[in-house]
Design a protein around this motif. Structure first.
Motif, PDB file in Angstrom:
ATOM      1  N   PRO A 109       0.834  -1.216   0.000  1.00 31.90           N
ATOM      2  CA  PRO A 109       0.000   0.000   0.000  1.00 31.90           C
ATOM      3  C   PRO A 109       0.866   1.262   0.000  1.00 31.90           C
ATOM      4  CG  PRO A 109       0.057  -0.970   2.193  1.00 31.90           C
ATOM      5  CD  PRO A 109       0.760  -1.932   1.297  1.00 31.90           C
ATOM      6  N   TRP A 110       0.515   2.215  -0.869  1.00 27.99           N
ATOM      7  CA  TRP A 110       1.218   3.505  -0.879  1.00 27.99           C
ATOM      8  C   TRP A 110       1.069   4.155   0.491  1.00 27.99           C
ATOM      9  CZ3 TRP A 110       0.043   8.478   0.284  1.00 27.99           C
ATOM     10  CH2 TRP A 110       0.948   9.463  -0.145  1.00 27.99           C
ATOM     11  N   PRO A 111       2.138   4.775   1.032  1.00 30.70           N
ATOM     12  CA  PRO A 111       3.475   5.033   0.478  1.00 30.70           C
ATOM     13  C   PRO A 111       4.537   4.034   0.941  1.00 30.70           C
ATOM     14  CG  PRO A 111       3.129   6.434   2.369  1.00 30.70           C
ATOM     15  CD  PRO A 111       1.888   5.585   2.247  1.00 30.70           C
ATOM     16  N   LEU A 112       4.136   2.806   1.295  1.00 38.27           N
ATOM     17  CA  LEU A 112       5.075   1.787   1.753  1.00 38.27           C
ATOM     18  C   LEU A 112       5.879   1.263   0.563  1.00 38.27           C
ATOM     19  CD1 LEU A 112       6.024   0.108   4.191  1.00 38.27           C
ATOM     20  CD2 LEU A 112       4.176  -1.516   3.693  1.00 38.27           C
ATOM     21  N   LEU A 113       7.231   1.279   0.695  1.00 36.81           N
ATOM     22  CA  LEU A 113       8.103   0.864  -0.405  1.00 36.81           C
ATOM     23  C   LEU A 113       8.643  -0.551  -0.234  1.00 36.81           C
ATOM     24  CD1 LEU A 113      10.268   4.082  -0.959  1.00 36.81           C
ATOM     25  CD2 LEU A 113       8.427   3.229  -2.414  1.00 36.81           C
ATOM     26  N   SER A 143       8.002   6.157   1.148  1.00 35.27           N
ATOM     27  CA  SER A 143       8.412   7.243   0.250  1.00 35.27           C
ATOM     28  C   SER A 143       8.048   8.611   0.817  1.00 35.27           C
ATOM     29  CB  SER A 143       7.754   7.069  -1.124  1.00 35.27           C
ATOM     30  OG  SER A 143       6.335   7.135  -1.007  1.00 35.27           O
ATOM     31  N   GLN A 144       7.291   8.615   1.916  1.00 35.86           N
ATOM     32  CA  GLN A 144       6.855   9.864   2.545  1.00 35.86           C
ATOM     33  C   GLN A 144       7.207   9.834   4.031  1.00 35.86           C
ATOM     34  OE1 GLN A 144       5.218  12.330   0.667  1.00 35.86           O
ATOM     35  NE2 GLN A 144       5.672  10.990  -1.078  1.00 35.86           N
ATOM     36  N   LEU A 145       7.397  11.017   4.598  1.00 37.51           N
ATOM     37  CA  LEU A 145       7.615  11.119   6.035  1.00 37.51           C
ATOM     38  C   LEU A 145       6.302  10.804   6.745  1.00 37.51           C
ATOM     39  CD1 LEU A 145       9.597  11.892   8.301  1.00 37.51           C
ATOM     40  CD2 LEU A 145       8.777  14.253   8.081  1.00 37.51           C
ATOM     41  N   MET A 146       6.354   9.848   7.667  1.00 36.46           N
ATOM     42  CA  MET A 146       5.136   9.361   8.302  1.00 36.46           C
ATOM     43  C   MET A 146       4.901  10.037   9.650  1.00 36.46           C
ATOM     44  SD  MET A 146       4.286   7.374   5.902  1.00 36.46           S
ATOM     45  CE  MET A 146       2.832   6.590   6.602  1.00 36.46           C
ATOM     46  N   ASP A 147       3.638  10.090  10.022  1.00 35.12           N
ATOM     47  CA  ASP A 147       3.257  10.573  11.343  1.00 35.12           C
ATOM     48  C   ASP A 147       3.528   9.449  12.346  1.00 35.12           C
ATOM     49  OD1 ASP A 147       1.711  12.452  13.190  1.00 35.12           O
ATOM     50  OD2 ASP A 147       0.573  10.575  13.362  1.00 35.12           O
ATOM     51  N   GLU A 148       4.482   9.668  13.238  1.00 33.43           N
ATOM     52  CA  GLU A 148       4.930   8.592  14.124  1.00 33.43           C
ATOM     53  C   GLU A 148       3.839   8.123  15.078  1.00 33.43           C
ATOM     54  OE1 GLU A 148       8.761   8.820  16.028  1.00 33.43           O
ATOM     55  OE2 GLU A 148       9.529  10.104  14.424  1.00 33.43           O
ATOM     56  N   GLU A 149       3.005   9.032  15.531  1.00 29.53           N
ATOM     57  CA  GLU A 149       1.949   8.641  16.463  1.00 29.53           C
ATOM     58  C   GLU A 149       0.959   7.693  15.792  1.00 29.53           C
ATOM     59  OE1 GLU A 149       0.030   8.178  19.978  1.00 29.53           O
ATOM     60  OE2 GLU A 149       1.973   9.138  19.589  1.00 29.53           O
ATOM     61  N   SER A 150       0.589   8.002  14.532  1.00 26.26           N
ATOM     62  CA  SER A 150      -0.337   7.116  13.819  1.00 26.26           C
ATOM     63  C   SER A 150       0.340   5.788  13.489  1.00 26.26           C
ATOM     64  CB  SER A 150      -0.832   7.789  12.537  1.00 26.26           C
ATOM     65  OG  SER A 150       0.191   7.849  11.552  1.00 26.26           O
ATOM     66  N   LEU A 151       1.641   5.833  13.220  1.00 28.21           N
ATOM     67  CA  LEU A 151       2.390   4.609  12.926  1.00 28.21           C
ATOM     68  C   LEU A 151       2.446   3.717  14.161  1.00 28.21           C
ATOM     69  CD1 LEU A 151       3.960   3.336  10.568  1.00 28.21           C
ATOM     70  CD2 LEU A 151       6.019   4.426  11.445  1.00 28.21           C
ATOM     71  N   THR A 198      -5.274   3.506   9.540  1.00 25.87           N
ATOM     72  CA  THR A 198      -5.184   4.731  10.344  1.00 25.87           C
ATOM     73  C   THR A 198      -3.792   5.344  10.247  1.00 25.87           C
ATOM     74  OG1 THR A 198      -4.524   3.551  12.356  1.00 25.87           O
ATOM     75  CG2 THR A 198      -6.893   3.846  11.969  1.00 25.87           C
ATOM     76  N   VAL A 199      -2.828   4.571   9.718  1.00 27.08           N
ATOM     77  CA  VAL A 199      -1.465   5.084   9.534  1.00 27.08           C
ATOM     78  C   VAL A 199      -1.491   6.142   8.440  1.00 27.08           C
ATOM     79  CG1 VAL A 199       0.876   4.476   8.822  1.00 27.08           C
ATOM     80  CG2 VAL A 199      -0.422   2.924  10.294  1.00 27.08           C
ATOM     81  N   GLN A 200      -0.815   7.266   8.686  1.00 28.60           N
ATOM     82  CA  GLN A 200      -0.848   8.354   7.714  1.00 28.60           C
ATOM     83  C   GLN A 200       0.477   9.097   7.672  1.00 28.60           C
ATOM     84  OE1 GLN A 200      -4.125  10.658   9.291  1.00 28.60           O
ATOM     85  NE2 GLN A 200      -2.774  11.921  10.543  1.00 28.60           N
ATOM     86  N   THR A 201       0.650   9.870   6.598  1.00 28.06           N
ATOM     87  CA  THR A 201       1.836  10.710   6.457  1.00 28.06           C
ATOM     88  C   THR A 201       1.674  11.953   7.335  1.00 28.06           C
ATOM     89  OG1 THR A 201       0.958  12.033   4.636  1.00 28.06           O
ATOM     90  CG2 THR A 201       2.018   9.934   4.059  1.00 28.06           C
TER      91      THR A 201
END
Length: 413
Positions: A109-113, A143-151, A198-201
């Protein structure tokens, strides 16, 4: 005439058969081919036999490896934005082409590389007890900077892992954002991990669809074994490295064949050194046995006896004074002959001689697994060539003798 014809016919038959034998024993390299889907993806395919031995890129989904020696291999196909996949047990026969069929890459799933470990990967290291390495058991690259709390909230793993933590690692030049997931993973355990939507950039763009993968961790066991040979002494240590931190009593589970005195040193908490109390027997195969009950600090045991076998060098002379063939040697000089093992004092008698014959005495000294034999003639005559002969009856501490006699020749002034 019939006899000549019979001999000639027999020779032709012999050489014909000989060619047949040679042809049948010659192994021709084979090939490995296959296809990766989706065909539009530029995938890298690696051919492994333990380590990576060759790598290629797909052309319209097709890949091929030529000049592959007969044997058993595995393939790993990978591409950015797709989950890595593997085929093992690929048997390449003599001169044949092995078509492995199709390797399907599942889209991430985007943005997972990329994902490590890949789905269904086995023998994943857990670095039990190594806090720094434990932080990198699972690596997710975006490929994108992720929001650590959502991660943190959207990441899941079963069974649960103690002390789970997330460490970000940014590759600015490659526009790649990696996140390490680590903790106290157990040996020989199947884990399922993944991300929900729920994981987001950091800009609020959500993961395209849920993702999950399964992997199995390695068993506790012997990771590496080496014999660190010292040619000067036929000594040296055996190092046994394990893939987990050991209990304080682990070394008590090490044994050698009867009659070889030894001691152990436990260092770096995951490595045991085995050293001879005297020396190793010359020209011998020696097996170190590790008992199945040897355990790591978490309580996991080997489960079965494990062995490591090494071979020692023959008993031999490793140095002399005077040197072989030396000229102008002083008449009052003693002769020193050094051996690469501890000698049996009782084997010296009748195995040392000097020619031309002169009275002499001999003294044996032992230090750090080697011996020095000092031969002191009562007198040596001027301008005379002498030969000191060491007979093959000389033996080491364990009763192993020289493979052949040794002669040292020199000439006095």
């Amino acid at each position: 005439m019939k006899q000549v014809f019979l001999v000639f016919f027999t020779m032709i038959l012999f050489f014909s058969c000989q060619r047949e034998i040679n042809v049948s024993l010659t192994k021709e390299p084979g090939s490995v081919t296959g296809q990766v889907r989706p065909e539009s993806v530029l995938a890298k395919v690696g051919l492994y036999q333990g380590d990576l031995i060759a790598e290629t890129e797909t052309q319209s989904g097709i890949f091929r490896f030529d000049r592959v020696s007969p044997g058993t291999y595995r393939l790993i196909a990978r591409a950015e934005g797709f989950s890595q996949t593997e085929i093992s047990g690929i048997r390449v026969e003599d001169g044949e082409t092995h078509d492995v069929g199709t390797l399907e890459l599942a889209q991430l799933p985007w943005p997972l590389l990329t994902v490590q470990p890949y789905d269904r990967q086995k023998n994943v290291p857990v670095y039990k007890g190594y806090k720094t390495l434990q932080k990198r058991i699972i690596i997710l690259s975006f490929s994108q900077l992720m929001d650590e709390e959502s991660l943190r909230k959207g990441f899941f793993i079963h069974p649960q892992v103690a002390d789970l933590e997330i460490t970000p690692h940014v590759w600015m030049a490659a526009n790649r954002y990696e996140y390490y997931f680590g903790g106290e993973f157990d040996f020989n355990t199947e884990y399922t991990f993944g991300l929900d939507t729920t994981v987001q950039t950091v800009s609020g763009e959500k993961l395209e669809f849920p993702f999950s993968a399964t992997f199995t961790t390695e068993r506790f066991g012997l990771a590496d074994a080496n014999f660190h040979y010292d040619p000067e002494t036929n000594g040296g240590s055996v190092s046994l490295s394990f893939n987990g931190l050991l209990t304080a009593t682990a070394a008590s589970h090490i044994s050698l064949p009867a009659g070889i005195p030894f001691y152990t040193q436990q260092k770096y908490t995951s490595r045991i050194y085995v050293l001879p109390s005297v020396s190793w027997p010359s020209d011998s195969s020696i097996t170190v046995t590790i008992d199945k009950d040897l355990a790591e600090i978490g309580g996991q045991t080997l489960g079965k006896d494990t062995t490591f076998t090494f071979r020692t060098a023959p008993l031999q002379v490793v140095g002399t004074l005077p040197h072989q063939g030396e000229q102008f040697v002083d008449q009052d000089e003693s002769v020193t002959i050094r051996f690469n093992n501890v000698l049996d004092q009782s084997s010296l008698e009748s195995n040392i001689s000097i020619s031309p014959a002169v009275p002499f005495t001999s003294t044996l000294s032992v230090s750090q697994g080697k011996s020095a034999l000092l031969v002191t003639p009562d007198t040596l005559y001027a301008n005379t060539e002498y030969t000191v002969k060491i007979g093959s009856g000389i033996k080491d501490f364990f009763g192993v003798g020289l493979s052949q006699e040794f002669n040292l020749t020199f000439k006095t002034k």
